[in-house]
Design a protein around this motif. Structure first.
Motif, PDB file in Angstrom:
ATOM      1  N   GLY A 164      20.824   0.901 -25.735  1.00 58.26           N
ATOM      2  CA  GLY A 164      19.470   1.080 -26.301  1.00 58.26           C
ATOM      3  C   GLY A 164      19.457   0.621 -27.552  1.00 58.26           C
ATOM      4  O   GLY A 164      18.270   0.420 -28.340  1.00 58.26           O
ATOM      5  N   ARG A 165      20.703   0.730 -28.509  1.00 61.02           N
ATOM      6  CA  ARG A 165      20.348   0.275 -29.850  1.00 61.02           C
ATOM      7  C   ARG A 165      20.845  -1.150 -30.108  1.00 61.02           C
ATOM      8  O   ARG A 165      20.587  -1.816 -30.786  1.00 61.02           O
ATOM      9  CB  ARG A 165      21.772   0.992 -30.608  1.00 61.02           C
ATOM     10  N   LEU A 166      21.764  -1.750 -28.964  1.00 61.44           N
ATOM     11  CA  LEU A 166      22.029  -3.020 -29.229  1.00 61.44           C
ATOM     12  C   LEU A 166      20.955  -4.185 -28.745  1.00 61.44           C
ATOM     13  O   LEU A 166      20.605  -5.177 -29.590  1.00 61.44           O
ATOM     14  CB  LEU A 166      23.054  -3.167 -28.281  1.00 61.44           C
ATOM     15  N   ALA A 167      20.258  -3.765 -27.536  1.00 58.53           N
ATOM     16  CA  ALA A 167      19.302  -4.539 -27.208  1.00 58.53           C
ATOM     17  C   ALA A 167      18.168  -5.047 -28.236  1.00 58.53           C
ATOM     18  O   ALA A 167      17.753  -6.051 -28.514  1.00 58.53           O
ATOM     19  CB  ALA A 167      18.620  -4.108 -25.846  1.00 58.53           C
ATOM     20  N   PRO A 168      17.491  -4.094 -28.753  1.00 56.62           N
ATOM     21  CA  PRO A 168      16.242  -4.462 -29.666  1.00 56.62           C
ATOM     22  C   PRO A 168      17.099  -5.429 -30.745  1.00 56.62           C
ATOM     23  O   PRO A 168      16.122  -6.055 -31.395  1.00 56.62           O
ATOM     24  CB  PRO A 168      16.113  -3.002 -30.231  1.00 56.62           C
ATOM     25  N   GLN A 169      18.352  -5.144 -31.264  1.00 57.38           N
ATOM     26  CA  GLN A 169      18.676  -6.048 -32.416  1.00 57.38           C
ATOM     27  C   GLN A 169      18.849  -7.536 -31.883  1.00 57.38           C
ATOM     28  O   GLN A 169      18.985  -8.394 -32.873  1.00 57.38           O
ATOM     29  CB  GLN A 169      20.062  -5.499 -32.757  1.00 57.38           C
ATOM     30  N   ILE A 170      18.833  -7.886 -30.681  1.00 61.68           N
ATOM     31  CA  ILE A 170      18.858  -9.140 -30.210  1.00 61.68           C
ATOM     32  C   ILE A 170      17.667  -9.938 -30.663  1.00 61.68           C
ATOM     33  O   ILE A 170      17.735 -11.153 -30.888  1.00 61.68           O
ATOM     34  CB  ILE A 170      19.130  -9.279 -28.552  1.00 61.68           C
ATOM     35  N   VAL A 171      16.570  -9.063 -30.734  1.00 60.15           N
ATOM     36  CA  VAL A 171      15.202  -9.739 -30.691  1.00 60.15           C
ATOM     37  C   VAL A 171      15.245 -10.578 -31.940  1.00 60.15           C
ATOM     38  O   VAL A 171      14.670 -11.491 -32.063  1.00 60.15           O
ATOM     39  CB  VAL A 171      14.145  -8.487 -30.811  1.00 60.15           C
ATOM     40  N   TYR A 172      15.805  -9.753 -33.325  1.00 60.68           N
ATOM     41  CA  TYR A 172      15.520 -10.488 -34.546  1.00 60.68           C
ATOM     42  C   TYR A 172      16.367 -11.894 -34.747  1.00 60.68           C
ATOM     43  O   TYR A 172      15.979 -12.601 -35.287  1.00 60.68           O
ATOM     44  CB  TYR A 172      15.567  -9.512 -35.814  1.00 60.68           C
ATOM     45  N   TYR A 173      17.339 -11.907 -33.935  1.00 60.19           N
ATOM     46  CA  TYR A 173      17.934 -13.362 -34.197  1.00 60.19           C
ATOM     47  C   TYR A 173      16.992 -14.270 -33.307  1.00 60.19           C
ATOM     48  O   TYR A 173      16.728 -15.215 -33.820  1.00 60.19           O
ATOM     49  CB  TYR A 173      19.305 -13.067 -33.172  1.00 60.19           C
ATOM     50  N   PHE A 174      16.450 -14.257 -32.289  1.00 63.55           N
ATOM     51  CA  PHE A 174      15.419 -14.971 -31.780  1.00 63.55           C
ATOM     52  C   PHE A 174      14.270 -15.038 -32.751  1.00 63.55           C
ATOM     53  O   PHE A 174      13.696 -16.198 -32.752  1.00 63.55           O
ATOM     54  CB  PHE A 174      14.764 -14.465 -30.237  1.00 63.55           C
ATOM     55  N   SER A 175      13.923 -14.216 -33.193  1.00 68.38           N
ATOM     56  CA  SER A 175      12.564 -14.147 -34.260  1.00 68.38           C
ATOM     57  C   SER A 175      12.900 -15.063 -35.321  1.00 68.38           C
ATOM     58  O   SER A 175      12.141 -15.820 -35.678  1.00 68.38           O
ATOM     59  CB  SER A 175      12.174 -12.757 -34.740  1.00 68.38           C
ATOM     60  N   ALA A 176      14.056 -14.977 -35.956  1.00 71.14           N
ATOM     61  CA  ALA A 176      14.565 -16.039 -37.074  1.00 71.14           C
ATOM     62  C   ALA A 176      14.496 -17.342 -36.545  1.00 71.14           C
ATOM     63  O   ALA A 176      13.973 -18.186 -37.269  1.00 71.14           O
ATOM     64  CB  ALA A 176      15.948 -15.472 -37.715  1.00 71.14           C
ATOM     65  N   TYR A 177      14.950 -17.514 -35.562  1.00 74.15           N
ATOM     66  CA  TYR A 177      15.147 -18.730 -34.964  1.00 74.15           C
ATOM     67  C   TYR A 177      13.716 -19.519 -34.980  1.00 74.15           C
ATOM     68  O   TYR A 177      13.175 -20.563 -35.142  1.00 74.15           O
ATOM     69  CB  TYR A 177      15.989 -18.828 -33.645  1.00 74.15           C
ATOM     70  N   ALA A 178      12.902 -18.602 -34.356  1.00 66.73           N
ATOM     71  CA  ALA A 178      11.412 -19.129 -33.906  1.00 66.73           C
ATOM     72  C   ALA A 178      10.558 -19.202 -35.254  1.00 66.73           C
ATOM     73  O   ALA A 178       9.713 -20.222 -35.421  1.00 66.73           O
ATOM     74  CB  ALA A 178      10.860 -17.853 -33.294  1.00 66.73           C
ATOM     75  N   ASP A 179      10.948 -18.613 -36.281  1.00 63.20           N
ATOM     76  CA  ASP A 179      10.536 -18.645 -37.628  1.00 63.20           C
ATOM     77  C   ASP A 179      10.759 -19.999 -38.126  1.00 63.20           C
ATOM     78  O   ASP A 179       9.929 -20.771 -38.915  1.00 63.20           O
ATOM     79  CB  ASP A 179      10.652 -17.615 -38.582  1.00 63.20           C
ATOM     80  N   LEU A 180      11.957 -20.342 -37.982  1.00 65.93           N
ATOM     81  CA  LEU A 180      12.666 -21.530 -38.634  1.00 65.93           C
ATOM     82  C   LEU A 180      11.952 -22.750 -37.730  1.00 65.93           C
ATOM     83  O   LEU A 180      11.530 -23.645 -38.599  1.00 65.93           O
ATOM     84  CB  LEU A 180      14.103 -21.651 -38.260  1.00 65.93           C
ATOM     85  N   LEU A 181      11.840 -22.562 -36.558  1.00 67.69           N
ATOM     86  CA  LEU A 181      11.096 -23.609 -35.727  1.00 67.69           C
ATOM     87  C   LEU A 181       9.618 -23.679 -36.404  1.00 67.69           C
ATOM     88  O   LEU A 181       8.747 -24.773 -36.398  1.00 67.69           O
ATOM     89  CB  LEU A 181      11.029 -23.265 -34.445  1.00 67.69           C
ATOM     90  N   ALA A 182       8.884 -22.762 -36.401  1.00 64.45           N
ATOM     91  CA  ALA A 182       7.588 -22.655 -36.967  1.00 64.45           C
ATOM     92  C   ALA A 182       7.417 -23.291 -38.461  1.00 64.45           C
ATOM     93  O   ALA A 182       6.100 -23.942 -38.721  1.00 64.45           O
ATOM     94  CB  ALA A 182       6.879 -21.066 -36.906  1.00 64.45           C
ATOM     95  N   GLU A 183       8.442 -23.292 -39.082  1.00 61.65           N
ATOM     96  CA  GLU A 183       8.372 -23.772 -40.393  1.00 61.65           C
ATOM     97  C   GLU A 183       8.863 -25.204 -40.626  1.00 61.65           C
ATOM     98  O   GLU A 183       8.908 -25.710 -41.359  1.00 61.65           O
ATOM     99  CB  GLU A 183       9.196 -23.055 -41.436  1.00 61.65           C
ATOM    100  N   ASN A 184       9.069 -25.542 -39.219  1.00 59.70           N
ATOM    101  CA  ASN A 184       9.808 -27.079 -39.045  1.00 59.70           C
ATOM    102  C   ASN A 184      11.020 -27.274 -39.892  1.00 59.70           C
ATOM    103  O   ASN A 184      11.297 -28.561 -40.530  1.00 59.70           O
ATOM    104  CB  ASN A 184       8.725 -28.309 -39.519  1.00 59.70           C
ATOM    105  N   ALA A 185      11.836 -26.203 -40.179  1.00 61.90           N
ATOM    106  CA  ALA A 185      12.868 -26.188 -40.861  1.00 61.90           C
ATOM    107  C   ALA A 185      14.154 -26.749 -40.013  1.00 61.90           C
ATOM    108  O   ALA A 185      14.958 -27.200 -40.399  1.00 61.90           O
ATOM    109  CB  ALA A 185      13.295 -25.091 -41.496  1.00 61.90           C
ATOM    110  N   ILE A 186      13.811 -26.607 -38.734  1.00 64.54           N
ATOM    111  CA  ILE A 186      14.999 -27.035 -37.775  1.00 64.54           C
ATOM    112  C   ILE A 186      14.159 -27.622 -36.474  1.00 64.54           C
ATOM    113  O   ILE A 186      13.002 -27.241 -36.308  1.00 64.54           O
ATOM    114  CB  ILE A 186      15.809 -26.008 -37.154  1.00 64.54           C
ATOM    115  N   GLN A 187      14.903 -28.449 -35.712  1.00 69.14           N
ATOM    116  CA  GLN A 187      14.555 -28.948 -34.247  1.00 69.14           C
ATOM    117  C   GLN A 187      14.839 -27.993 -33.630  1.00 69.14           C
ATOM    118  O   GLN A 187      15.667 -27.452 -33.396  1.00 69.14           O
ATOM    119  CB  GLN A 187      15.087 -30.313 -34.189  1.00 69.14           C
ATOM    120  N   PRO A 188      13.969 -28.023 -32.208  1.00 69.13           N
ATOM    121  CA  PRO A 188      14.218 -27.171 -31.191  1.00 69.13           C
ATOM    122  C   PRO A 188      15.715 -27.575 -30.708  1.00 69.13           C
ATOM    123  O   PRO A 188      16.047 -28.754 -30.552  1.00 69.13           O
ATOM    124  CB  PRO A 188      13.297 -27.523 -30.134  1.00 69.13           C
ATOM    125  N   GLY A 189      16.557 -26.619 -30.339  1.00 72.91           N
ATOM    126  CA  GLY A 189      17.921 -26.790 -29.929  1.00 72.91           C
ATOM    127  C   GLY A 189      18.795 -27.177 -31.145  1.00 72.91           C
ATOM    128  O   GLY A 189      20.172 -26.953 -31.066  1.00 72.91           O
TER     129      GLY A 189
END
Ligand SMILES: *Cc1c(COP(=O)(O)O)cnc(C)c1O
Length: 489
Positions: A230-255
């Motif tokens: 229960g400590r580990l699983a919630p920490q996976i979220v912010y990796y996805f969140s960082a990637y999603a933010d980079l996509l939203a800023e057009n800083a990276i291409q999907p994939g």
């Protein structure tokens, strides 16, 4: 989703794993499979943190209802986080971003898991028809203790006892813990270092006599340390969140693949990144940044895990660790899910203080992980350098910034890179101010110095100064079980 143990073949539900903390065979719970979310990170670009969290967490917590999970996640990432994005990115230089993971109530990244875990334990108790109260035992190198206290304080059906190394945490960390309010909390300093406290807590967990006495009093142990799934699983979220933010800023291409740099101690945070990668997030390299306690740097270099080395007290105390518990989960994976393989390495660690990873397993690590460390002087220098670029950072983040440069120089890899900033500089104000100015300031003066550098004083720090000390006790290691018996009388 069912879970097995790293040391025996079992099949358990998520609610069982949350409450038990550790498997009865001594192993750590791991999911039997990982959901693939590679079709979802682009969708996450248009979502907020709560929505992203629900996408990542739902497949892991299948014995909770949608309503329960929704309610827990919404309340976990509510107004107690002082930034609307919860885990915002800040652009540094070309291709580098800092993810600020200290916008929660205790100013360190542990809040991301420990605001959620207590909110899942209530439903988990119902699911397991558990009549006893949950007694959370925590050994802390500084940040976990406060984050757990804040998460569990006054939650019905729960009690929490925290043990911290009395001379191994920063003044602000200590003040945060000894002033903790709540009718169900106890906090103890322990003479010794973090590993001493952690080892004693593990012994108490496993002590049949102690468990029996507590059960008779209506309590069952659980853990809020990062070995709890229960400590580990919630920490996976912010990796996805960082990637999603980079996509939203057009800083990276999907994939497009990115790197993450993670200041590492117990190997929980970086392991969550590895799990994000297994779930399809395009991560190239996970860069493991250590301080002078560089047991992991050697491990990733030559497969030798050797805890027989001097223990250094550093200015990044949450990484002052020689036994990185969560590494066991990675071992399980690279040993092809061999429980015997894990057992034999863990036996060797216990008996000799070291183990050597077999060659075949080693090969699976290279390519996905890179490791480096910063000495104390290099950490101070990194704080100074950052401040010249208008960034006031805490010592753990500074270790990561240093290792980030090292990685770039040694590999020439210039991919987009996210550096996890794991604590607010205010948690370590004296060391940060000292690194920048060269002066030795008192805590109060150091806090105002950071304010003058343009960093707003967080509300929880401002409130702390007027709180009474409620938990002054400091114990010998041998008195810990007794203190627990007092607390549950
Ligand atoms: C706990 C902590 C770490 C280490 O994280 P692990 O998950 O134990 O590797 C790093 N930095 C800070 C500020 C922490 O509180």
């Amino acid at each position: 989703m069912q879970y097995t143990s790293t040391r025996a073949k079992v099949s358990e539900s998520s609610s069982h794993c949350l409450l038990a903390g550790i498997s009865s065979d001594g192993g750590l719970y791991v999911p039997k499979s990982f959901p693939n979310l590679s079709g979802q990170y682009s969708l996450m670009a248009g979502e907020n943190y709560v929505q992203r969290a629900l996408r990542v967490l739902t497949p892991f917590f299948t014995d909770f209802s949608k309503k329960e999970l929704d309610f827990a996640v919404r309340n976990a990432y509510g107004p107690q986080f002082d930034h609307p994005k919860v885990a915002p990115l800040r652009k540094l230089g070309a291709g580098d971003w800092l993810q600020e993971l200290w916008h929660g109530p205790t100013l360190a990244f542990k809040d991301y898991a420990l605001q959620l875990l207590p909110r899942l334990m209530g439903p988990a108790r119902q699911r397991q028809r558990m009549e006893e109260e949950v007694l959370i035992l925590v050994a802390t190198s500084g940040d976990t203790g406060k984050a757990a206290l804040e998460g569990f304080a006054d939650v019905p059906g729960m009690r929490i006892a925290v043990f911290y190394p009395s001379e191994g945490v920063s003044p602000l960390q200590k003040l945060q813990m000894v002033t903790q309010q709540g009718s169900n909390v106890a906090v103890f300093g322990v003479k010794g270092n973090f590993d001493d406290a952690q080892t004693s807590v593990k012994h108490m967990f496993a002590d049949p006599a102690l468990n029996e006495v507590l059960l008779a009093r209506g309590f069952r142990f659980s853990s809020a340390n990062s070995i709890n799934w229960g400590r580990l699983a919630p920490q996976i979220v912010y990796y996805f969140s960082a990637y999603a933010d980079l996509l939203a800023e057009n800083a990276i291409q999907p994939g497009e693949k990115v790197n993450f740099v993670v200041p590492t101690g117990n190997f929980g945070n970086i392991l969550a990144g590895h799990y994000a990668r297994r779930m399809g997030l395009p991560i190239n390299m996970l860069i493991c940044a250590s301080n002078q306690n560089n047991v992991l740097t050697q491990f990733f270099a030559d497969g030798l895990y050797n805890a027989n080395r001097p223990f250094y007290k550093t200015i990044s105390p949450s990484m002052d660790i020689l036994i990185s518990s969560n590494l066991e989960r990675l071992l399980y994976e690279v040993l092809q899910n061999s429980e015997q393989g894990v057992q034999s390495l863990m036996r060797s660690l216990k008996e000799t203080g070291s183990y050597q990873l077999p060659e075949q397993a080693r090969e699976q690590l290279t390519g996905g992980f890179w490791a480096g460390f910063a000495t104390e002087e290099q950490t101070r220098q990194a704080i100074r350098n950052a401040s010249e670029h208008n960034l006031v950072c805490d010592p753990h983040t500074a270790v990561a910034l240093y290792v980030r440069e090292q990685y770039k120089q040694q590999t020439g890899d210039t991919r987009p890179t996210v550096i996890l900033s794991t604590a607010s500089p205010y948690k370590f104000a004296r060391d940060v101010a000292n690194a920048i100015t060269g002066e030795s300031l008192e805590e109060g003066a150091a806090l105002s110095r950071l304010e003058k550098l343009g960093l707003p004083l967080p509300l929880p720090v401002a409130l702390l100064q007027s709180r009474p000390v409620l938990h002054p006790q400091v114990l010998e290691k041998t008195q810990m079980a007794n203190a627990l018996l007092q607390f549950t009388r």
